[in-house]
Design an enzyme around this catalytic site. Structure first.
Site, PDB file in Angstrom:
ATOM      1  N   CYS A 213      -2.125  -4.891   7.303  1.00 55.77           N
ATOM      2  CA  CYS A 213      -0.993  -4.300   8.017  1.00 55.77           C
ATOM      3  C   CYS A 213      -1.387  -3.173   8.950  1.00 55.77           C
ATOM      4  O   CYS A 213      -0.537  -2.619   9.623  1.00 55.77           O
ATOM      5  CB  CYS A 213       0.024  -3.790   7.006  1.00 55.77           C
ATOM      6  SG  CYS A 213      -0.708  -2.686   5.810  1.00 55.77           S
TER       7      CYS A 213
HETATM    8  C1  LIG Z   1      -2.594  -5.178   2.756  1.00 49.85           C
HETATM    9  S1  LIG Z   1      -4.040  -5.697   1.908  1.00 49.85           S
HETATM   10  C2  LIG Z   1      -3.329  -6.765   0.677  1.00 49.85           C
HETATM   11  C3  LIG Z   1      -3.864  -6.446  -0.661  1.00 49.85           C
HETATM   12  C4  LIG Z   1      -3.712  -7.449  -1.748  1.00 49.85           C
HETATM   13  N1  LIG Z   1      -3.843  -8.822  -1.260  1.00 49.85           N
HETATM   14  C5  LIG Z   1      -2.427  -7.317  -2.539  1.00 49.85           C
HETATM   15  O1  LIG Z   1      -1.708  -8.285  -2.630  1.00 49.85           O
HETATM   16  O2  LIG Z   1      -2.126  -6.274  -3.090  1.00 49.85           O
HETATM   17  C6  LIG Z   1      -4.819  -6.779   3.044  1.00 49.85           C
HETATM   18  C7  LIG Z   1      -6.081  -7.456   2.524  1.00 49.85           C
HETATM   19  O3  LIG Z   1      -6.485  -8.437   3.476  1.00 49.85           O
HETATM   20  C8  LIG Z   1      -7.896  -8.514   3.464  1.00 49.85           C
HETATM   21  N2  LIG Z   1      -8.344  -9.134   4.721  1.00 49.85           N
HETATM   22  C9  LIG Z   1      -8.464  -8.566   5.940  1.00 49.85           C
HETATM   23  N3  LIG Z   1      -8.898  -9.466   6.837  1.00 49.85           N
HETATM   24  C10 LIG Z   1      -9.065 -10.637   6.169  1.00 49.85           C
HETATM   25  C11 LIG Z   1      -9.493 -11.934   6.542  1.00 49.85           C
HETATM   26  N4  LIG Z   1      -9.818 -12.218   7.798  1.00 49.85           N
HETATM   27  N5  LIG Z   1      -9.541 -12.880   5.590  1.00 49.85           N
HETATM   28  C12 LIG Z   1      -9.213 -12.619   4.316  1.00 49.85           C
HETATM   29  N6  LIG Z   1      -8.769 -11.404   3.901  1.00 49.85           N
HETATM   30  C13 LIG Z   1      -8.711 -10.436   4.812  1.00 49.85           C
HETATM   31  C14 LIG Z   1      -8.318  -7.065   3.306  1.00 49.85           C
HETATM   32  O4  LIG Z   1      -9.644  -7.000   2.797  1.00 49.85           O
HETATM   33  C15 LIG Z   1      -7.252  -6.529   2.331  1.00 49.85           C
HETATM   34  O5  LIG Z   1      -7.703  -6.596   1.010  1.00 49.85           O
END
Ligand SMILES: C[S@@+](CC[C@H](N)C(=O)[O-])C[C@H]1O[C@@H](n2cnc3c(N)ncnc32)[C@H](O)[C@@H]1O
Length: 374
Positions: A63
């Site tokens: 986000c």
């Molecule tokens: C807002 S956090 C969500 C945290 C967690 N999934 C939860 O449900 O509490 C966004 C997550 O997306 C991951 N992320 C960012 N870019 C990504 C990508 N291209 N592919 C997979 N995950 C990604 C980040 O590492 C981060 O952990």
């Protein structure tokens, strides 16, 4: 989010994140079904998901590109919101659950994702929820979108309202007798409040929440700076949760990123109750008054509403974007088939009238997207 959903009763089959520390944390605390993978690889992940045939896909696309702390420009991360939508469309689960910051509601990435999902046949409940009303000692406001195939928009609204507590959870509710009288949390903006009392929820946890008290700040006696573990607890994680990550900043980023598990659990429970037909959506707006304006007597209008609710119970709480499908679904039910002819006809009329009522007030209902965080 997975941890909360698991507690609600979901069986988790697969999870993805592109960040090693997040994957390790997940593996150790939640389960081994986690992969480090870039979710922009829509073809690769899409084919895995299509084989798994999940009943639900849940995700919190990053986000930073929309959040207040970020640049407020839609960049690379915003594309993951669209990637999420495309993965849902490929795997076509019954349900999806998406979390994001409030600003996503006004983003073009969500507008595009929404259209992709809508065209694929999903109905939505879009809502802004405040975690402190769902068992978390933190006044964290986030947008959730819950989608289900074939539903009418707003199908889960009344159940989310019913699941909300009357009072906010406070720091004292969380830490009990151990709770310090006041805590310091480094604010997002310098002039914002930084000292929080035991009888209130904490503000939204951010990656910099644990920066030390600056010399320029005077704080009441007894004010403490929490540990990482305690901040994790404010996010709703158990005290013995293991946070991986090389640096304190990494671990704090991970804590701040998370969907608080008790909030995910509450939403998960609402979804499962609807899935099992235990919860029936409340009749929206003033349906009886609308019927009376159309010439029905008070008694007849109340009967119409009762027949509608009876139909809803028979349909196990399902709503239908297309009323013709709703009538067909009713007619396919053995319990419906066995009813008296007159009752059946009254039920069909009630269902059609309600659809007409919703369509006529659709602009109003749409404008009234659920804001339970106000
Ligand atoms: C807002 S956090 C969500 C945290 C967690 N999934 C939860 O449900 O509490 C966004 C997550 O997306 C991951 N992320 C960012 N870019 C990504 C990508 N291209 N592919 C997979 N995950 C990604 C980040 O590492 C981060 O952990």
């Amino acid at each position: 989010m997975s941890f909360g959903l698991k507690k609600a009763g979901f069986k988790l089959v697969q999870a993805y994140d592109a960040w090693d520390a997040a994957v390790e944390t997940y593996r150790e605390n939640v389960g081994h079904h986690v992969w480090r993978h870039d979710l922009n690889d829509i073809m690769g992940v899409g084919s895995m998901l299509a084989k798994l045939q999940p009943d639900m896909i849940a995700g919190g696309p990053p986000c930073q590109d929309y959040s207040l702390a970020g640049r407020q420009e839609e960049g690379e991360n915003a594309s993951l919101t669209k990637a999420f939508a495309m993965l849902v469309v490929i795997a076509r689960p019954q349900w999806f659950l998406m979390e994001n910051v409030e600003q996503v509601a006004r983003s073009s990435a969500w507008a595009e994702a929404r259209e992709i999902l809508q065209r694929a046949g999903y109905g939505f409940t879009e809502c802004k929820l405040d975690a402190s009303y769902y068992g978390v000692a933190q006044a964290r406001k986030r947008m959730f979108v819950i989608g289900r195939l074939g539903e009418r928009d707003g199908f889960l609204t009344s159940s989310l309202i019913a699941a909300r507590s009357d009072e906010q959870t406070t720091l004292r509710d969380l830490f009990g007798e151990e709770c310090p009288p006041s805590i310091f949390l480094y604010p997002r903006f310098r002039r914002n409040k930084a000292v929080w009392l035991a009888d209130e929820p904490a503000p939204t946890i951010i990656a910099s929440s644990l920066k030390p008290i600056p010399d320029t700040h005077t704080v009441p006696e007894g004010t403490v700076v929490l540990t990482e573990g305690q901040v994790g607890q404010i996010q709703g994680f158990p005290a013995d949760w293991k946070w991986h990550g090389q640096t304190k900043h990494d671990r704090m980023q991970m804590i701040a990123n998370a969907v608080p598990p008790p909030l995910a659990q509450a939403i998960g429970r609402v979804i499962l109750q609807r899935e099992s037909g235990e919860s029936i959506p409340a009749v929206q707006g003033n349906f009886t008054r609308w019927l009376m304006q159309r010439g029905q007597s008070n008694q007849v209008a109340r009967n119409t509403k009762a027949q509608l609710q009876r139909a809803r119970r028979l349909l196990g709480g399902r709503t239908f974007a297309d009323v013709r499908l709703e009538v067909i679904a009713l007619e396919e039910m053995v319990e419906f088939e066995e009813l008296d002819r007159k009752v059946k006809s009254n039920m069909r009329v009630a269902v059609r009238l309600y659809a007409e009522f919703l369509d006529s007030s659709m602009q109003r209902v749409k404008a009234q997207k659920l804001d339970l965080a106000a």
